[in-house]
Design an enzyme around this catalytic site. Structure first.
Site, PDB file in Angstrom:
ATOM      1  N   SER A 152       5.224  -4.815  -7.591  1.00 54.27           N
ATOM      2  CA  SER A 152       4.270  -6.358  -7.401  1.00 54.27           C
ATOM      3  C   SER A 152       4.520  -6.447  -8.025  1.00 54.27           C
ATOM      4  O   SER A 152       4.479  -7.067  -9.336  1.00 54.27           O
ATOM      5  CB  SER A 152       2.776  -5.781  -7.072  1.00 54.27           C
ATOM      6  OG  SER A 152       2.361  -6.796  -6.311  1.00 54.27           O
ATOM      7  N   TYR A 165      -5.060  -1.516  -7.863  1.00 50.48           N
ATOM      8  CA  TYR A 165      -3.674  -2.145  -8.130  1.00 50.48           C
ATOM      9  C   TYR A 165      -2.915  -2.519  -8.925  1.00 50.48           C
ATOM     10  O   TYR A 165      -1.224  -2.025  -8.374  1.00 50.48           O
ATOM     11  CB  TYR A 165      -3.639  -3.507  -6.519  1.00 50.48           C
ATOM     12  CG  TYR A 165      -2.487  -3.136  -5.505  1.00 50.48           C
ATOM     13  CD1 TYR A 165      -2.095  -2.415  -5.096  1.00 50.48           C
ATOM     14  CD2 TYR A 165      -1.633  -5.036  -5.632  1.00 50.48           C
ATOM     15  CE1 TYR A 165      -0.810  -2.761  -4.406  1.00 50.48           C
ATOM     16  CE2 TYR A 165      -0.585  -4.589  -5.284  1.00 50.48           C
ATOM     17  CZ  TYR A 165      -0.090  -3.653  -4.401  1.00 50.48           C
ATOM     18  OH  TYR A 165       1.286  -4.143  -3.395  1.00 50.48           O
TER      19      TYR A 165
HETATM   20  P1  NAD Z   1       0.939  -2.105   5.631  1.00 45.38           P
HETATM   21  O1  NAD Z   1      -0.369  -2.025   4.874  1.00 45.38           O
HETATM   22  O2  NAD Z   1       1.768  -2.989   6.459  1.00 45.38           O
HETATM   23  O3  NAD Z   1       1.929  -0.755   5.891  1.00 45.38           O
HETATM   24  C1  NAD Z   1       2.019   0.617   4.429  1.00 45.38           C
HETATM   25  C2  NAD Z   1       2.042   1.517   5.345  1.00 45.38           C
HETATM   26  O4  NAD Z   1       2.449   2.811   4.385  1.00 45.38           O
HETATM   27  C3  NAD Z   1       1.533   1.843   6.883  1.00 45.38           C
HETATM   28  O5  NAD Z   1       2.443   1.645   7.589  1.00 45.38           O
HETATM   29  C4  NAD Z   1       0.546   3.855   6.095  1.00 45.38           C
HETATM   30  O6  NAD Z   1       0.071   3.705   7.993  1.00 45.38           O
HETATM   31  C5  NAD Z   1       0.888   3.846   5.496  1.00 45.38           C
HETATM   32  N1  NAD Z   1       0.535   4.535   4.659  1.00 45.38           N
HETATM   33  C6  NAD Z   1      -0.736   4.637   4.272  1.00 45.38           C
HETATM   34  N2  NAD Z   1      -1.046   5.700   3.324  1.00 45.38           N
HETATM   35  C7  NAD Z   1       0.171   6.594   3.065  1.00 45.38           C
HETATM   36  C8  NAD Z   1       0.918   7.952   3.081  1.00 45.38           C
HETATM   37  N3  NAD Z   1       0.193   8.786   2.391  1.00 45.38           N
HETATM   38  N4  NAD Z   1       1.617   8.022   3.020  1.00 45.38           N
HETATM   39  C9  NAD Z   1       2.474   7.689   4.313  1.00 45.38           C
HETATM   40  N5  NAD Z   1       2.638   6.405   4.821  1.00 45.38           N
HETATM   41  C10 NAD Z   1       1.432   6.030   4.215  1.00 45.38           C
HETATM   42  O7  NAD Z   1       1.912  -2.996   3.606  1.00 45.38           O
HETATM   43  P2  NAD Z   1       2.770  -3.838   3.033  1.00 45.38           P
HETATM   44  O8  NAD Z   1       2.523  -5.090   2.984  1.00 45.38           O
HETATM   45  O9  NAD Z   1       4.611  -3.353   4.430  1.00 45.38           O
HETATM   46  O10 NAD Z   1       3.374  -2.687   1.975  1.00 45.38           O
HETATM   47  C11 NAD Z   1       4.346  -2.132   1.737  1.00 45.38           C
HETATM   48  C12 NAD Z   1       4.608  -2.342   0.392  1.00 45.38           C
HETATM   49  O11 NAD Z   1       4.560  -2.977  -0.738  1.00 45.38           O
HETATM   50  C13 NAD Z   1       3.271  -1.353  -0.552  1.00 45.38           C
HETATM   51  O12 NAD Z   1       3.422  -0.898  -0.990  1.00 45.38           O
HETATM   52  C14 NAD Z   1       2.699  -3.127  -1.085  1.00 45.38           C
HETATM   53  O13 NAD Z   1       1.524  -2.450  -1.911  1.00 45.38           O
HETATM   54  C15 NAD Z   1       3.876  -3.556  -1.385  1.00 45.38           C
HETATM   55  N6  NAD Z   1       3.551  -5.285  -1.358  1.00 45.38           N
HETATM   56  C16 NAD Z   1       3.379  -6.346  -0.843  1.00 45.38           C
HETATM   57  C17 NAD Z   1       2.872  -6.394  -0.631  1.00 45.38           C
HETATM   58  C18 NAD Z   1       2.335  -8.320   0.351  1.00 45.38           C
HETATM   59  O14 NAD Z   1       2.818  -9.163   0.346  1.00 45.38           O
HETATM   60  N7  NAD Z   1       2.460  -7.279   1.488  1.00 45.38           N
HETATM   61  C19 NAD Z   1       3.136  -7.163  -1.934  1.00 45.38           C
HETATM   62  C20 NAD Z   1       3.566  -6.909  -2.448  1.00 45.38           C
HETATM   63  C21 NAD Z   1       3.924  -5.506  -2.939  1.00 45.38           C
END
Ligand code: NAD
Length: 271
Positions: A152, A165
């Site tokens: 991130s 985070y």
């Molecule tokens: P999201 O919350 O939409 O998706 C996360 C998914 O992980 C969910 O479907 C959830 O059910 C699943 N999950 C949670 N705990 C779990 C576990 N123990 N085992 C298996 N699955 C599990 O999040 P997102 O926004 O799609 O983010 C995806 C990745 O990208 C994450 O690592 C997040 O930190 C990273 N990220 C997101 C952003 C953003 O802007 N959304 C920016 C930088 C990084």
């Protein structure tokens, strides 16, 4: 030599693949002809995403998998191998935050509960490590393949409030470089490990933080973010997919241990 970006036929395992970003990756990879194992704690959503891919003529499998439980990951690995016969790429997508791992007007740094910090560290870092142990074994046995972690911007430039985070994602970036060296030196130089670091993306999840509900105007937080982004806009989940295709394909054959920022310039430039 013409670079080869082809991912057709490759087997991708994506954890957290029912989520916003990784479901988009799964769908687009499916359209590019990749075979996709959609893994998530939320089994129902994982199966729905897999069905969407199959309905469009792709090849996908939706499975329940908890990245914090090695038995659950091993069962998922066995199911993937039974269906597709091999694994080429692991995307460690499961991750996220928890409000009590961030400071706020109601929670000072001094009062932050250790279990909140442990939860965020476990989900983002330990989950990526355990998944890399279970699925990475297939790659080390066949001496080729790819792992892509999701770091991130807050690993690079710690963002206000989000203590747990930011620290966990910094550890994910560090783990990426560590595992790249470990696999290349001890197993095969043809196993590459990289990460992407998404910047600010406008998704349904954060729209309410960034756009005023009534006027549609940018909130003060949004103006601040855009003001710090040289490209002057948010990214979209679809804009992550090009980097995934690059890292997973032979086009990146000499790229390992790196964190690729997809952030409109936010991480490396102060305005
Ligand atoms: P999201 O919350 O939409 O998706 C996360 C998914 O992980 C969910 O479907 C959830 O059910 C699943 N999950 C949670 N705990 C779990 C576990 N123990 N085992 C298996 N699955 C599990 O999040 P997102 O926004 O799609 O983010 C995806 C990745 O990208 C994450 O690592 C997040 O930190 C990273 N990220 C997101 C952003 C953003 O802007 N959304 C920016 C930088 C990084």
């Amino acid at each position: 030599m013409v670079p080869n970006f082809d991912v057709k036929g490759k087997v991708f395992v994506i954890t957290g693949a029912a989520g916003i970003l990784c479901s988009e990756m799964a769908r687009e990879l499916g359209e590019l002809g990749a075979r996709v194992a959609v893994l998530d704690l939320n089994e129902e959503r994982a199966k729905e995403v897999a069905k969407e891919i199959c309905d469009k003529g792709g090849d996908a499998l939706g499975l329940k998998a908890n990245v914090l439980d090695k038995d659950s990951l091993t069962a998922a690995r066995d199911a993937v191998l039974e269906k597709f016969g091999t694994i080429d790429v692991l995307i460690n997508g499961a991750g996220g935050n928890r409000p009590d791992a961030s400071t706020s007007p109601d929670l000072s740094f001094f009062d932050m509960p250790p279990e909140a910090l442990r939860f965020v560290f476990d989900l983002n870092l330990v989950g990526a490590i355990l998944s890399s142990q279970v699925f990475g074994k297939v790659l080390t046995d066949k001496k080729e393949g790819n792992i892509i972690n999701i770091s991130s911007m807050s690993a690079l430039r710690p963002l206000t409030n989000v203590l747990g985070y930011s620290a966990a994602k910094a550890a994910v970036s560090n783990f990426t470089a560590w595992l790249a060296g470990h696999f290349a030196l001890n197993y095969s130089p043809n196993i590459r490990v990289n990460a992407i670091a998404p910047g600010f993306l406008l998704t349904e999840q954060n729209r309410f933080l960034l756009k005023d509900k009534e006027t549609g105007e940018m909130t003060p937080r949004a103006k601040h973010i855009i003001g710090q982004t040289p490209m002057g806009r948010y990214g979209t989940p679809e804009e992550l997919v090009g980097a995934i295709v690059f890292l997973a394909s032979d086009a990146a054959s000499f790229v390992t241990g790196t964190v690729l920022c997809i952030d409109g310039g936010f991480g490396n430039f102060a305005i």
